[in-house]
Design a protein around this motif. Structure first.
Motif, PDB file in Angstrom:
ATOM      1  N   VAL A   1      23.614  60.152  65.673  1.00 32.94           N
ATOM      2  CA  VAL A   1      23.635  58.679  65.729  1.00 32.94           C
ATOM      3  C   VAL A   1      24.974  58.187  66.258  1.00 32.94           C
ATOM      4  CG1 VAL A   1      23.593  56.572  64.330  1.00 32.94           C
ATOM      5  CG2 VAL A   1      21.924  58.394  63.907  1.00 32.94           C
ATOM      6  N   PHE A   2      26.062  58.799  65.737  1.00 36.69           N
ATOM      7  CA  PHE A   2      27.389  58.379  66.184  1.00 36.69           C
ATOM      8  C   PHE A   2      27.578  58.631  67.671  1.00 36.69           C
ATOM      9  CE2 PHE A   2      31.897  59.104  66.984  1.00 36.69           C
ATOM     10  CZ  PHE A   2      32.451  57.958  66.444  1.00 36.69           C
ATOM     11  N   ARG A   3      27.118  59.805  68.127  1.00 34.00           N
ATOM     12  CA  ARG A   3      27.267  60.123  69.553  1.00 34.00           C
ATOM     13  C   ARG A   3      26.526  59.114  70.414  1.00 34.00           C
ATOM     14  NH1 ARG A   3      27.000  65.541  67.577  1.00 34.00           N
ATOM     15  NH2 ARG A   3      24.715  65.569  67.837  1.00 34.00           N
ATOM     16  N   ARG A   4      25.337  58.758  69.960  1.00 34.60           N
ATOM     17  CA  ARG A   4      24.567  57.791  70.755  1.00 34.60           C
ATOM     18  C   ARG A   4      25.207  56.392  70.734  1.00 34.60           C
ATOM     19  NH1 ARG A   4      18.114  59.154  70.140  1.00 34.60           N
ATOM     20  NH2 ARG A   4      18.276  61.382  70.647  1.00 34.60           N
ATOM     21  N   LEU A   5      25.652  55.995  69.545  1.00 32.15           N
ATOM     22  CA  LEU A   5      26.336  54.704  69.467  1.00 32.15           C
ATOM     23  C   LEU A   5      27.613  54.702  70.297  1.00 32.15           C
ATOM     24  CD1 LEU A   5      25.912  53.764  65.700  1.00 32.15           C
ATOM     25  CD2 LEU A   5      24.815  52.683  67.655  1.00 32.15           C
ATOM     26  N   PHE A   6      28.315  55.819  70.262  1.00 27.58           N
ATOM     27  CA  PHE A   6      29.540  55.912  71.059  1.00 27.58           C
ATOM     28  C   PHE A   6      29.221  55.835  72.550  1.00 27.58           C
ATOM     29  CE2 PHE A   6      32.933  58.251  73.242  1.00 27.58           C
ATOM     30  CZ  PHE A   6      34.037  57.544  72.788  1.00 27.58           C
ATOM     31  N   ALA A   7      28.119  56.506  72.939  1.00 32.09           N
ATOM     32  CA  ALA A   7      27.713  56.442  74.348  1.00 32.09           C
ATOM     33  C   ALA A   7      27.380  55.005  74.749  1.00 32.09           C
ATOM     34  CB  ALA A   7      26.517  57.357  74.586  1.00 32.09           C
ATOM     35  N   VAL A   8      26.669  54.305  73.839  1.00 28.03           N
ATOM     36  CA  VAL A   8      26.365  52.886  74.107  1.00 28.03           C
ATOM     37  C   VAL A   8      27.648  52.070  74.199  1.00 28.03           C
ATOM     38  CG1 VAL A   8      25.286  50.815  73.147  1.00 28.03           C
ATOM     39  CG2 VAL A   8      24.077  53.006  73.063  1.00 28.03           C
TER      40      VAL A   8
END
Length: 479
Positions: free
Chosen positions: A169-176
């Motif tokens: 989740v963090f990786r995806r939020l960071f990517a966003v």
């Protein structure tokens, strides 16, 4: 003059600050969301483990508490879910069964926080690193009432799966977040390139205007507000250009008007010095000329000072407003001009049937009317009438000065109230005018929030009109 020492910042600085704020905000939101997700998942997992532990305790109770049955139930859990750890602990804290470890090799568990709570009859939970399975586990322990006292059924699950999910989740939020920052960067860069070059051009335009270069205009821009600013700058440039032309014209006119009497005075003074003073007739004539030119020079200076005061001084310093009888003001104007009118056998006729009370500066309004009457006398033929009329219409207090002079051509009327403008220059100077009388009238009327105008036709005389707002009229109207 106090120098502004405040530090100046480029748009790039504000741009970088904006990006930093957006980035920090997104990272804070990402951290907060991740933390909330972890709490949510842990709560859900804790509820599931408690439910599982209570289900096991019910199964054990149904089996009548034989140790073999308890151990079998505990061991069966290992085959049902390999990620789930189940531990059975007696009232002394001894591990009777564990689905992931040999109970003979395990320490006494009475000191574990969740076990201690369960031994006290309450559900206990906790998160800590397990040296037995070498992983961070979430423990939930529930009490089990047996014939040998309170035992404990404990269920545990590794948080690795939750941590992995949260990391994803963090990786995806960071990517966003990175994508949003990139979008903000590109949009900000686009806006910067739309704003900065026009602002630079506008600054250059302002510097040109400051140097007195008004020919080159600023173009239109795509950004509405900047285009409006450029339009305002161009309008200001036009006005400044007009003002500069007026200034040059004014300086030239002042120089010319002052030069004429000064040159005349200097010339006749030199003539007297050279010997003309010895002839009594020449002496009297030349001194008379010098005196008239000195008077003209004095009148020009007085009128210039009056104009300067009307244009630049605060209204509170210019106007001394009070209630005055308008008919009495007209009568005093007639008295001032009567001697000049008598020299040309001109009849000054006043039409003011009602004693109108007006809120005006007595001295300034008198000066304005006297200037109009004096002009009418100068340009009127002998044995004619100059009529001064006062009255009230729907919206104004109206003062008219009408003469029977030669009239004014239409092309002169729009510029008639400009400084030093003369419709008939030769005749005006011959009559002793300064060229500032009508300009003074206009400024006096303006500071009274009124209007001044003229109507005329060649050969039929002229009418100069002063209009004062009805607010200048006493509420009592008359008396």
């Amino acid at each position: 003059m106090i120098k502004n020492t405040a530090r100046k910042y480029s748009l790039w600085w504000y741009y970088a600050l904006s990006v930093a704020i957006v980035l920090a905000t997104l990272l804070a939101v990402t951290w907060y969301v991740t933390d909330r997700f972890r709490d949510f998942f842990v709560d859900q997992q804790e509820s599931a483990l408690e439910l599982y532990a209570r289900t096991l305790s019910l199964d054990i109770e149904e089996n009548g508490f034989p140790l073999s049955g308890m151990t079998a139930t505990c061991s069966a859990s290992q085959h049902a879910d390999k990620t789930l750890r189940v531990t059975l602990i007696n009232a002394d804290g001894k591990v009777l069964c564990d689905s992931m470890a040999n109970p003979l090799e395990m320490d006494n568990h009475s000191g574990r926080p969740e076990v201690a709570s369960a031994l006290g009859g309450k559900t206990g939970s906790g998160i800590r690193f397990s040296s037995t399975v070498q992983a961070s586990l979430l423990y939930v322990a529930v009490p089990l009432n047996t014939t040998d006292g309170v035992w404990v059924v404990r269920a545990a699950r590794s948080l690795a799966a939750i941590d992995e999910l949260l990391n994803e989740v963090f990786r995806r939020l960071f990517a966003v977040t990175v994508l949003l920052v990139a979008a903000v960067f590109l949009v900000s860069l686009y806006i910067f390139r739309k704003i900065n070059p026009p602002l630079y051009e506008i600054r250059q335009g302002a510097e040109r205007f400051a140097r007195g270069e008004f020919e080159r205009k600023l173009p239109e821009y795509q950004v509405k507000e900047i285009s409006q600013l450029a339009t305002a700058m161009n309008q200001m440039g036009v006005k400044l250009d007009s003002l500069e032309n007026l200034r040059r014209e004014f300086v030239a006119n002042v120089s010319h008007e002052l030069k004429t009497p000064v040159t005349t005075i200097k010339g006749f003074t030199e003539t007297l010095i050279d010997g003309a003073k010895d002839d009594p007739d020449d002496l009297d004539r030349f001194l008379g000329i010098i005196s008239r030119q000195a008077d003209r020079l004095s009148n020009i200076i007085d009128d210039l000072l009056t104009l300067s005061r009307l244009e630049s001084a605060p209204l509170s310093e210019v106007l001394a407003l009070d209630w005055h009888n308008l008919c009495e003001i007209l009568a005093s104007c007639r008295d001032v001009c009567q001697s000049r009118a008598d020299k040309k056998a001109i009849h000054l006729h006043i039409v003011c049937n009602s004693p109108l009370r007006v809120h005006v500066d007595h001295s300034l309004l008198t000066q304005a009317i006297v200037n109009l009457v004096d002009n009418a006398i100068k340009y009127s033929p002998d044995n004619t009438t100059v009529e001064i009329t006062a009255g009230v219409d729907a919206n104004h207090v109206r003062i008219d000065v009408n003469d029977e002079g030669p009239g004014i051509m239409d092309d002169h009327i729009p510029r008639l109230f400009e400084r030093f403008y003369r419709a008939d220059k030769a005749r005006s100077r011959k009559l002793g005018g300064t060229g500032l009388g009508l300009a003074i009238v206009k400024h006096i009327v303006n500071v009274h929030q009124g209007e001044v105008g003229v109507s005329s036709s060649v050969g039929s005389g002229s009418t100069f009109t002063i209009l004062l707002l009805n607010s200048n009229l006493s509420p009592r109207g008359k008396g």
